[in-house]
Each structure stands twice: as C-alpha cells, then as structure tokens.
Design an enzyme around this catalytic site. Structure first.
Site, PDB file in Angstrom:
ATOM      1  CD  GLN A  17      -2.812   1.310   2.391  1.00 36.69           C
ATOM      2  OE1 GLN A  17      -3.364   2.363   2.646  1.00 36.69           O
ATOM      3  NE2 GLN A  17      -3.025   0.242   3.126  1.00 36.69           N
ATOM      4  CD  GLU A 139      -1.931   2.155   8.218  1.00 36.87           C
ATOM      5  OE1 GLU A 139      -1.597   2.399   7.061  1.00 36.87           O
ATOM      6  OE2 GLU A 139      -2.063   3.050   9.071  1.00 36.87           O
ATOM      7  CG  ASP A 168       0.546   0.870   4.700  1.00 38.02           C
ATOM      8  OD1 ASP A 168       1.752   0.837   4.964  1.00 38.02           O
ATOM      9  OD2 ASP A 168      -0.197  -0.111   4.802  1.00 38.02           O
ATOM     10  N   GLY A 247      -7.726  20.657  18.663  1.00 36.29           N
ATOM     11  CA  GLY A 247      -7.309  22.052  18.567  1.00 36.29           C
ATOM     12  C   GLY A 247      -7.773  22.875  19.745  1.00 36.29           C
ATOM     13  N   GLY A 248      -7.791  24.184  19.573  1.00 37.08           N
ATOM     14  CA  GLY A 248      -8.119  25.090  20.669  1.00 37.08           C
ATOM     15  C   GLY A 248      -9.614  25.271  20.890  1.00 37.08           C
TER      16      GLY A 248
HETATM   17  N1  COA Z   1      12.066 -10.303  -8.881  1.00 38.15           N
HETATM   18  C1  COA Z   1      12.744 -11.037  -7.993  1.00 38.15           C
HETATM   19  N2  COA Z   1      12.711 -10.835  -6.667  1.00 38.15           N
HETATM   20  C2  COA Z   1      11.931  -9.823  -6.225  1.00 38.15           C
HETATM   21  C3  COA Z   1      11.210  -8.998  -7.103  1.00 38.15           C
HETATM   22  C4  COA Z   1      11.292  -9.275  -8.483  1.00 38.15           C
HETATM   23  N3  COA Z   1      10.636  -8.556  -9.391  1.00 38.15           N
HETATM   24  N4  COA Z   1      10.534  -8.095  -6.357  1.00 38.15           N
HETATM   25  C5  COA Z   1      10.831  -8.336  -5.080  1.00 38.15           C
HETATM   26  N5  COA Z   1      11.683  -9.372  -4.990  1.00 38.15           N
HETATM   27  C6  COA Z   1      12.258  -9.942  -3.788  1.00 38.15           C
HETATM   28  C7  COA Z   1      13.023  -8.937  -2.961  1.00 38.15           C
HETATM   29  O1  COA Z   1      14.269  -8.704  -3.530  1.00 38.15           O
HETATM   30  C8  COA Z   1      13.091  -9.662  -1.625  1.00 38.15           C
HETATM   31  O2  COA Z   1      14.127 -10.618  -1.671  1.00 38.15           O
HETATM   32  P1  COA Z   1      15.172 -10.850  -0.462  1.00 38.15           P
HETATM   33  O3  COA Z   1      14.380 -10.933   0.789  1.00 38.15           O
HETATM   34  O4  COA Z   1      15.821 -12.135  -0.842  1.00 38.15           O
HETATM   35  O5  COA Z   1      16.102  -9.710  -0.450  1.00 38.15           O
HETATM   36  C9  COA Z   1      11.765 -10.433  -1.605  1.00 38.15           C
HETATM   37  O6  COA Z   1      11.235 -10.345  -2.918  1.00 38.15           O
HETATM   38  C10 COA Z   1      10.725  -9.976  -0.621  1.00 38.15           C
HETATM   39  O7  COA Z   1      10.644  -8.571  -0.519  1.00 38.15           O
HETATM   40  P2  COA Z   1      10.141  -7.898   0.835  1.00 38.15           P
HETATM   41  O8  COA Z   1      10.039  -6.451   0.660  1.00 38.15           O
HETATM   42  O9  COA Z   1      11.018  -8.376   1.952  1.00 38.15           O
HETATM   43  O10 COA Z   1       8.656  -8.511   0.988  1.00 38.15           O
HETATM   44  P3  COA Z   1       7.962  -9.154   2.259  1.00 38.15           P
HETATM   45  O11 COA Z   1       6.650  -9.644   1.763  1.00 38.15           O
HETATM   46  O12 COA Z   1       8.808 -10.138   2.961  1.00 38.15           O
HETATM   47  O13 COA Z   1       7.727  -7.917   3.246  1.00 38.15           O
HETATM   48  C11 COA Z   1       6.903  -5.732   3.854  1.00 38.15           C
HETATM   49  C12 COA Z   1       6.691  -7.011   3.010  1.00 38.15           C
HETATM   50  C13 COA Z   1       5.839  -4.726   3.447  1.00 38.15           C
HETATM   51  C14 COA Z   1       6.776  -6.072   5.336  1.00 38.15           C
HETATM   52  C15 COA Z   1       8.305  -5.155   3.584  1.00 38.15           C
HETATM   53  O14 COA Z   1       8.466  -4.999   2.200  1.00 38.15           O
HETATM   54  C16 COA Z   1       8.594  -3.849   4.285  1.00 38.15           C
HETATM   55  O15 COA Z   1       8.830  -3.793   5.493  1.00 38.15           O
HETATM   56  N6  COA Z   1       8.639  -2.748   3.507  1.00 38.15           N
HETATM   57  C17 COA Z   1       8.976  -1.433   4.003  1.00 38.15           C
HETATM   58  C18 COA Z   1       7.869  -0.821   4.816  1.00 38.15           C
HETATM   59  C19 COA Z   1       6.575  -0.761   4.080  1.00 38.15           C
HETATM   60  O16 COA Z   1       6.452  -0.201   3.015  1.00 38.15           O
HETATM   61  N7  COA Z   1       5.548  -1.308   4.723  1.00 38.15           N
HETATM   62  C20 COA Z   1       4.183  -1.103   4.329  1.00 38.15           C
HETATM   63  C21 COA Z   1       3.746  -1.925   3.243  1.00 38.15           C
HETATM   64  S1  COA Z   1       2.131  -1.363   2.816  1.00 38.15           S
END
Ligand code: COA
Length: 415
Positions: A17, A139, A168, A247-248
């Site tokens: 998001q 979020e 988000d 607020g106030g």
């Molecule tokens: N091709 C190959 N690999 C890909 C890719 C693609 N096109 N796109 C993503 N990946 C890989 C990433 O490189 C990562 O690999 P790694 O862990 O080996 O380095 C993997 O996919 C997973 O990415 P990640 O961002 O860790 O996803 P997740 O599902 O484990 O975590 C979140 C999701 C949202 C918790 C995390 O991305 C996060 O904390 N983001 C920052 C904060 C944020 O935006 N949070 C709110 C989300 S609404």
C-alpha cells in the site's frame, strides 16, 4: 491538456500500500509509472482480499491506477540487465521493500548512481536509522510506533488504531512530496538524491499535536480541554482523548435522532468561542450567554461535559443532516458522521472526481477514490490498473529489446 509531471519516468518497484499510494499520485499528475512486478506472481495484493474470482482485488486496483505493469525476475542475470536499462532511462526509482532488499538485489545507491547520476531513489521504510531500522513494518505497526495508537481511544480502554491508513497511505503521500521536491532541486543541481520517508516519522508528523500536548502536560500537569479534566487524573504521557478536539476549540461527537439503531447517527460538534451566543440560542440555553459560569471559554472548560450534554439533548431531536443544516445557518462548525455507504453514493464527490467509477476488463465496474489533490492545469483522468505484465513487451520495446530477445526472456522465465 498537458499534465504537471509529463515526461517524468518512474521505475515503480513498490508493493502493498504505502509505495503504490505514492506512485499512483505521481501517475495521476502525469508521470509514466512503470510498475515492475515479480514474474508469475506480481504484487501480493493482486490476490489479497479478492471479491471476484481470478480478478485483481480491489486492494490492488484501487492503489495502482494509471500505471503500466511489466513482469521481471530482477534476481536473474538477464532481469538485472533489463533493470539496468530501466534505471538509465527513468528519473525516479521508488521502492518499499524490506530493508536491504534492493542492496541484496545488487542495486546499491552507489551502483544506481553510477548507472544514472540523475536518478532519484525514493524509499518507504518502517523506521529511519536507529534501533529498529531493520524491521519489516505494516500499517498498524506504524500507527502504534508513531504515537497514533497511544493517543487514540477512550481513557478506560486499550490503545486503538484508526481506519485511516496514516502509516501506509500517509507515508506514501509524504514520499510523493519528497520526490517532487527532489525533482525540483535536480533542475538546479543536475544530480539525483535519496528520499526516505519512514512510516514511524510519517505517523508522528501526523500526530504533531500530540507531541505539542505532551510538552504542555509536562509543563502544567493538566490539559483542560481533555475529557480527563476536571474529574480524572493525568499521568506522565498524553492520554487518549476520546473524541475531544485536537485544537483550541472544544468538540465532541454527539448522538442524533436514530442513534439507537443507526451506528452512524452522530454529529461532530465544535463549540467555537465566537459563535457561543448562537449555540446557546439554537439549543435554548440563552441564559448561558451572560452566566459567568458559561459565558467565556475558560469558564466553560471545567463544565464541557455539561455543555455537550445540553447540546446533545438538542441534537438528539434532529437527524445529523437536519442538525447540520440548522447549525450551518448560524455558522456553527459541525460535521455529520458519514458512513462509507453514504460517501460512495454522494453526488458531489462523484461530480468532483473524488469518487470515481472505473471499468475493469476482468472485474467490471468498481468505485475508487480519485485524486484528492486537484490541479486546475493538470486534470486527473483515473484509468484502470494494469493487468499483470500487460505492458511488458511495450516497455521492453522502448528499452531496445527486439521480438527475439523478448521471446528468449519469456522462455527463460525472466519476464
Ligand atoms: N524479482 C525477484 N525478486 C523480487 C522482485 C522481483 N521482481 N521483487 C521483489 N523481490 C524480492 C526482494 O528482492 C526480496 O528478496 P530478499 O528478501 O531475498 O532480499 C523479496 O522479494 C521480498 O521482498 P520484501 O520487501 O522483503 O517482501 P515481504 O513480503 O517479505 O515484506 C513488507 C513485506 C511490506 C513487510 C516489507 O516490504 C517492508 O517492510 N517494507 C517497508 C515498509 C513498508 O512499506 N511497509 C508497508 C507496506 S504497505
């Protein structure tokens, strides 16, 4: 008509998001947003909370309008080559991977700069530098860590998260502003830069008034506009303020006619000092205008409970919209509690493009929230979200790949 961000190319590496909120806004302002998704899978939200079998979910469609989608395995050698070409061609890379994911993919800030010194690399992370910077964040984690949950709810209940996605979507908005500022600065420096919006920081920014209150509490030990005053006790930290105004001008949510059966038959009433006389007149308490216990804002502070009880006796005799119409005639600020159903069918929101009906080839018609920011010279047209990989060949063609190269990438499962 041209658009504000015409000619700006965004390499959109976002998912879920926060990041997609940011790049959707940039797309609405006219940027060419190329969403890079994992081959064969795509953004995880495409299949989360599905309501139509095999069609992209509303979660996905409502956050990814006006974008192009390409699939790419960015961990394969051939995929990295495609990504390099994209980096050279684009102005901004936006990502919200877990910390370190982009580096692990081989695309550090230094490497991106060597490929394209003008590139702006914009990231959403859960936390900024510090003890929690390695954490994954969603979020509600951000709402809790950013001060929103501890200050939301009733004094005798647990902390509450709010339905507004301030962690988000709120952080996505912050990031979009950072990107536009960096693009502007690049006009004079010629250089790219990194833009970071941490979700904890974004939520805390939106809770700014609560940090204000923390310092007031530390200085005076009391906050007279909070419901804890005058009967309750204050502790060391800003307490939950129920529905008190931030607020106030004191405010509260009051019952209206029908509240017994309609969960949204309520009105937010603001007891604005300059219209105190009108308030007294409307609710039939004219004697309060000259009563020294009620005539000034300071005198009313210890009696806010009685004041709002009296106003509620009046609001309960009217529907929320009847009450609003009467109060508006007297310039008394108030707001009806509108349900999502009421908002979805509100004609004035349809007329301004804030609620938009969009057609989608797989799911049919659905409603979305359009661009809430209106520019007179850059009018937003909301276009449906892309299907997974819908623009892969088109974009690869723009990057110089021919039909045979594309076929090879496809057979190697790179796209
Ligand atoms: N091709 C190959 N690999 C890909 C890719 C693609 N096109 N796109 C993503 N990946 C890989 C990433 O490189 C990562 O690999 P790694 O862990 O080996 O380095 C993997 O996919 C997973 O990415 P990640 O961002 O860790 O996803 P997740 O599902 O484990 O975590 C979140 C999701 C949202 C918790 C995390 O991305 C996060 O904390 N983001 C920052 C904060 C944020 O935006 N949070 C709110 C989300 S609404």
């Amino acid at each position: 008509m041209g658009k504000a961000l015409d000619g700006v190319r965004i390499l959109d590496f976002t998912h879920v998001q926060s990041g997609p909120t940011c790049t959707q806004l940039l797309a609405w302002f006219g940027a060419d947003v190329i969403k890079v998704e994992r081959a064969g899978a795509g953004d995880v939200t495409r299949e989360q909370l599905r309501d139509v079998p095999d069609a992209d979910s509303l979660y996905f469609t409502m956050l990814n309008h006006n974008k192009r989608s390409i699939t790419l395995d960015t961990k394969s050698a051939a995929g990295k080559e495609v990504l390099e070409r994209l980096i050279k061609r684009c102005d901004v890379l936006v990502e919200n991977f877990a910390p370190g994911a982009l580096d692990r993919m081989g695309f550090t800030w230094q490497r991106i700069q060597s490929l394209n010194p003008k590139m702006i690399v914009a990231s959403v992370k859960g936390f900024g530098p510090g003890p929690y910077e390695e954490c994954k964040v969603y979020e509600n984690v951000a709402q809790c860590a950013g001060g929103a949950a501890s200050t939301t709810g009733f004094d005798d209940g647990p902390p509450l998260v709010t339905g507004a996605q301030i962690g988000d979507s709120g952080t996505g908005l912050h990031l979009a502003l950072g990107i536009v500022a960096a693009l502007y600065q690049r006009n004079t420096t010629g250089r790219g830069q990194r833009v970071l919006a941490a979700m904890q920081d974004g939520v805390l920014n939106l809770c700014r008034v609560k940090l204000r209150d923390q310092q007031r509490l530390e200085r005076t030990g009391v906050m007279k506009e909070y419901p804890q005053y005058p009967d309750g006790k204050f502790g060391e930290a800003v307490p939950r303020a129920a529905n008190a105004s931030g607020g106030g001008q004191p405010g509260s949510i009051l019952k209206c006619k029908g509240w017994e059966t309609d969960p949204n038959a309520y009105l937010y009433f603001i007891c604005q000092a300059p219209v105190w006389k009108e308030i007294c007149k409307v609710i039939g308490k004219e004697h309060w205008v000259s009563d020294p216990d009620y005539s000034t804002p300071n005198a009313r502070l210890p009696r806010l409970k009685q004041v709002f009880e009296a106003i509620e006796q009046w609001t309960m005799t009217k529907t929320k919209l009847e009450a609003m119409a009467i109060l508006n005639e007297h310039d008394i600020p108030c707001g009806p509690i509108l349900s999502m159903k009421e908002l979805a069918y509100e004609p004035s929101l349809r007329a301004t493009g804030t609620i938009v009906e969009v057609d989608h080839p797989k799911r049919g018609k659905y409603l979305t929230v359009g661009n809430p920011i209106k520019l007179s010279d850059s009018v937003t047209e909301v276009k449906r979200s892309p299907l997974l990989g819908e623009h892969t060949e088109e974009v690869l063609g723009e990057l110089g790949y021919g039909a045979q190269d594309i076929a090879a990438l496809r057979s190697g499962k790179v796209i």
